[in-house]
Design a protein around this motif. Sequence first.
Motif, mmCIF file in Angstrom:
data_model
loop_
_atom_site.group_PDB
_atom_site.id
_atom_site.type_symbol
_atom_site.label_atom_id
_atom_site.label_comp_id
_atom_site.label_asym_id
_atom_site.label_seq_id
_atom_site.Cartn_x
_atom_site.Cartn_y
_atom_site.Cartn_z
ATOM 1 N N ILE A 155 9.083 -1.036 10.984
ATOM 2 C CA ILE A 155 9.652 -1.031 9.637
ATOM 3 C C ILE A 155 9.247 0.243 8.901
ATOM 4 O O ILE A 155 10.063 0.865 8.203
ATOM 5 C CB ILE A 155 9.196 -2.284 8.860
ATOM 6 N N ASN A 156 8.003 0.650 9.050
ATOM 7 C CA ASN A 156 7.537 1.873 8.387
ATOM 8 C C ASN A 156 8.318 3.088 8.864
ATOM 9 O O ASN A 156 8.776 3.914 8.059
ATOM 10 C CB ASN A 156 6.045 2.067 8.657
ATOM 11 N N GLU A 157 8.499 3.214 10.190
ATOM 12 C CA GLU A 157 9.246 4.341 10.730
ATOM 13 C C GLU A 157 10.698 4.308 10.269
ATOM 14 O O GLU A 157 11.309 5.352 9.992
ATOM 15 C CB GLU A 157 9.188 4.319 12.263
ATOM 16 N N ALA A 158 11.271 3.093 10.167
ATOM 17 C CA ALA A 158 12.658 2.967 9.716
ATOM 18 C C ALA A 158 12.807 3.436 8.268
ATOM 19 O O ALA A 158 13.771 4.131 7.915
ATOM 20 C CB ALA A 158 13.109 1.512 9.856
ATOM 21 N N ILE A 159 11.869 3.053 7.408
ATOM 22 C CA ILE A 159 11.921 3.462 6.000
ATOM 23 C C ILE A 159 11.739 4.972 5.872
ATOM 24 O O ILE A 159 12.449 5.639 5.105
ATOM 25 C CB ILE A 159 10.853 2.706 5.187
ATOM 26 N N HIS B 221 7.678 8.853 -2.745
ATOM 27 C CA HIS B 221 6.972 7.721 -2.126
ATOM 28 C C HIS B 221 6.992 7.791 -0.605
ATOM 29 O O HIS B 221 6.849 6.788 0.063
ATOM 30 C CB HIS B 221 7.593 6.395 -2.590
ATOM 31 N N ILE B 222 7.205 8.996 -0.053
ATOM 32 C CA ILE B 222 7.150 9.124 1.401
ATOM 33 C C ILE B 222 5.691 9.217 1.810
ATOM 34 O O ILE B 222 5.064 10.266 1.709
ATOM 35 C CB ILE B 222 7.924 10.362 1.879
ATOM 36 N N VAL B 223 5.145 8.086 2.193
ATOM 37 C CA VAL B 223 3.725 8.018 2.538
ATOM 38 C C VAL B 223 3.586 7.492 3.963
ATOM 39 O O VAL B 223 3.691 6.290 4.191
ATOM 40 C CB VAL B 223 2.948 7.102 1.567
ATOM 41 N N PRO B 224 3.419 8.367 4.950
ATOM 42 C CA PRO B 224 3.221 7.879 6.320
ATOM 43 C C PRO B 224 2.027 6.933 6.383
ATOM 44 O O PRO B 224 0.964 7.227 5.838
ATOM 45 C CB PRO B 224 2.958 9.163 7.117
ATOM 46 N N ARG C 225 14.944 2.054 -4.851
ATOM 47 C CA ARG C 225 13.556 2.184 -5.298
ATOM 48 C C ARG C 225 12.859 3.415 -4.723
ATOM 49 O O ARG C 225 11.905 3.919 -5.312
ATOM 50 C CB ARG C 225 12.758 0.933 -4.905
ATOM 51 N N LEU C 226 13.344 3.909 -3.578
ATOM 52 C CA LEU C 226 12.687 5.039 -2.936
ATOM 53 C C LEU C 226 13.575 6.288 -2.871
ATOM 54 O O LEU C 226 13.148 7.377 -3.248
ATOM 55 C CB LEU C 226 12.240 4.658 -1.522
ATOM 56 N N ILE C 227 14.814 6.118 -2.378
ATOM 57 C CA ILE C 227 15.708 7.271 -2.248
ATOM 58 C C ILE C 227 16.231 7.708 -3.617
ATOM 59 O O ILE C 227 16.263 8.904 -3.934
ATOM 60 C CB ILE C 227 16.874 6.939 -1.300
ATOM 61 N N ASN C 228 16.650 6.767 -4.453
ATOM 62 C CA ASN C 228 17.151 7.049 -5.805
ATOM 63 C C ASN C 228 16.418 6.159 -6.804
ATOM 64 O O ASN C 228 16.993 5.199 -7.333
ATOM 65 C CB ASN C 228 18.661 6.791 -5.881
ATOM 66 N N PRO C 229 15.163 6.468 -7.101
ATOM 67 C CA PRO C 229 14.359 5.586 -7.949
ATOM 68 C C PRO C 229 14.797 5.523 -9.402
ATOM 69 O O PRO C 229 14.271 4.719 -10.161
ATOM 70 C CB PRO C 229 12.953 6.188 -7.831
ATOM 71 N N THR D 114 0.811 -1.224 0.000
ATOM 72 C CA THR D 114 0.000 0.000 0.000
ATOM 73 C C THR D 114 0.840 1.268 0.000
ATOM 74 O O THR D 114 0.494 2.244 -0.679
ATOM 75 C CB THR D 114 -0.930 0.023 1.220
ATOM 76 N N ALA D 115 1.944 1.286 0.737
ATOM 77 C CA ALA D 115 2.728 2.507 0.906
ATOM 78 C C ALA D 115 4.008 2.536 0.093
ATOM 79 O O ALA D 115 4.488 3.604 -0.261
ATOM 80 C CB ALA D 115 3.058 2.716 2.376
ATOM 81 N N TYR D 116 4.584 1.366 -0.158
ATOM 82 C CA TYR D 116 5.870 1.313 -0.851
ATOM 83 C C TYR D 116 5.784 0.352 -2.030
ATOM 84 O O TYR D 116 6.547 -0.600 -2.150
ATOM 85 C CB TYR D 116 6.972 0.889 0.134
#
Length: 532
Positions: A321-325, A356-359, A175-179, A126-128
Amino acid sequence: MAAGGSRGLLGLWLLAAAGLAVGKAPSCHEVRTAFQLRQIGPLKLVPDVPTAESDLQICQHRAPTCCTKKMEESYQAAVRRERYQSIQAMNFELNYMIVGYVTAFQEAFESLLRLAENRTSSLFETAYRPMAKEAAEPVKKLFRDISLYILGAETTVEGAVLRFFDSLFPLVYSRLINPGITDLSEDYTECLRLTRQDINPFGRYSKNMVTELSKSLWASRMLSQALSLGIEVINTTEHAVLSKECSRALVKMQYCPHCQGLTLIRPCVGYCLNVMRGCLASVSELDAQWREYISTLEYLTNEMAASHDLEIALTGIRNSINEAILHAQLNGPQLSATVDKVCGQPKQEGNLSSDHIVPVKEATETQALVMAHASLNNKRREFINYMKRSRTFYASIAERLCEGDLVMKDSSTCWNGEDVVESYTSRVVSSGLKAQINNPELKVRGLDPLISNLIDKLQHFNQLDAEKAKLKLERWASRDAGSGGGRSEEMEASGDCDDEDGCQGSGDRIHTAGKYSFYRHIQSLEINECHN
């Protein structure tokens, strides 16, 4: 035996053998009937009439006898079989409770684990979404490692969590920091994985996850091992081999009266206790460690129900895991600059930005988790209450074997091993190995090696886990108390590891070496920049 006693015993034998029929020749009919009903052996072994058997080794009486040496051998096999069945019957309820709780514990734990894994997988879906497919395997392996840890495998919670974050960082970075990264070779992926151990892109969240899981899963792991040990104790005591002296004493107590036609007479209570306490002297030595084992079980079940319980820890994995990402994404530019220095710059397509920063809010559908854990808690209370009632199980095993139909309680006469008497006059010894020195019915040579091994295992488990529990709780308390210091945790190591936890040398945590050593690279780069 006095002459009067011999005449009285012979008279009883004649009455039994003749079936109360005056003038009828003595026979071994009642002995044959009992031999058949108890399934002692072939009927052909029993003589038709009493004979002057001279080679009996156990049931040696002056009167004519219905027994032979072959019958004595069959009687010895019978008493061994009967003692096994009696102990097995006594063990049945205890074994049933332990095995039943093992099953309930495993089912509830697997249900909690499966639900927690599904919730964690849904986080990525859902988020990543860009990394959801590739993250599926690391997530699956994390929960598999947790399951193996609970079941007693040689692994650690810290190792499982750090391996997960090692696998996660290359995905988060590419995939998130450097997509825009298109070249994610095995060497580059390995560099990212090893660099994660030094720069700790997930901040304090990976360490917190280790701490929280360790607190809750340790008691579950120890309880799982305790239950396995309990089953081993029961199975071993059921199959404990009776000594030769014990077999002979049991035959003398239970079947020697048959040789004289006295198939209905039963042993005196005191006589039975002496024989059983002698035969089970080694088993009764389990008493002290078994009592301590029950206390250890109670402690572990209380730990599982404490504030950091299984449900809270497993459901918290998703949020950790969500907070870590999120932490890694928010620190993306600094991480990219460091990774470029260590691993080089991979090929990219354009300057795609990470959007993709989706809390993610915690899911509210926790009813299934609550129900699974509530079921485990109810079963746990029922189990420990029963086990507490079994504290004296091995101290009282001889007394319970001498209950029921085995002994004469309401009769005016009983068998004392030699004669039919009104009461047993010999000394009745207490339970335990030392007390058997004064046992008038049999000699006990020493502690059974199998039982000795069980005692050692129980003692080791009781001491190790009680001490380790205190040490761990003290260490966690000191960690929590000192976590509010002013030092930055952004770039600290992602988890403590010491020799007690067994993570060194096991592959659980591989420190960076060779060309991927972050600090070595940074040091050399700084030196070169200074020279330039």
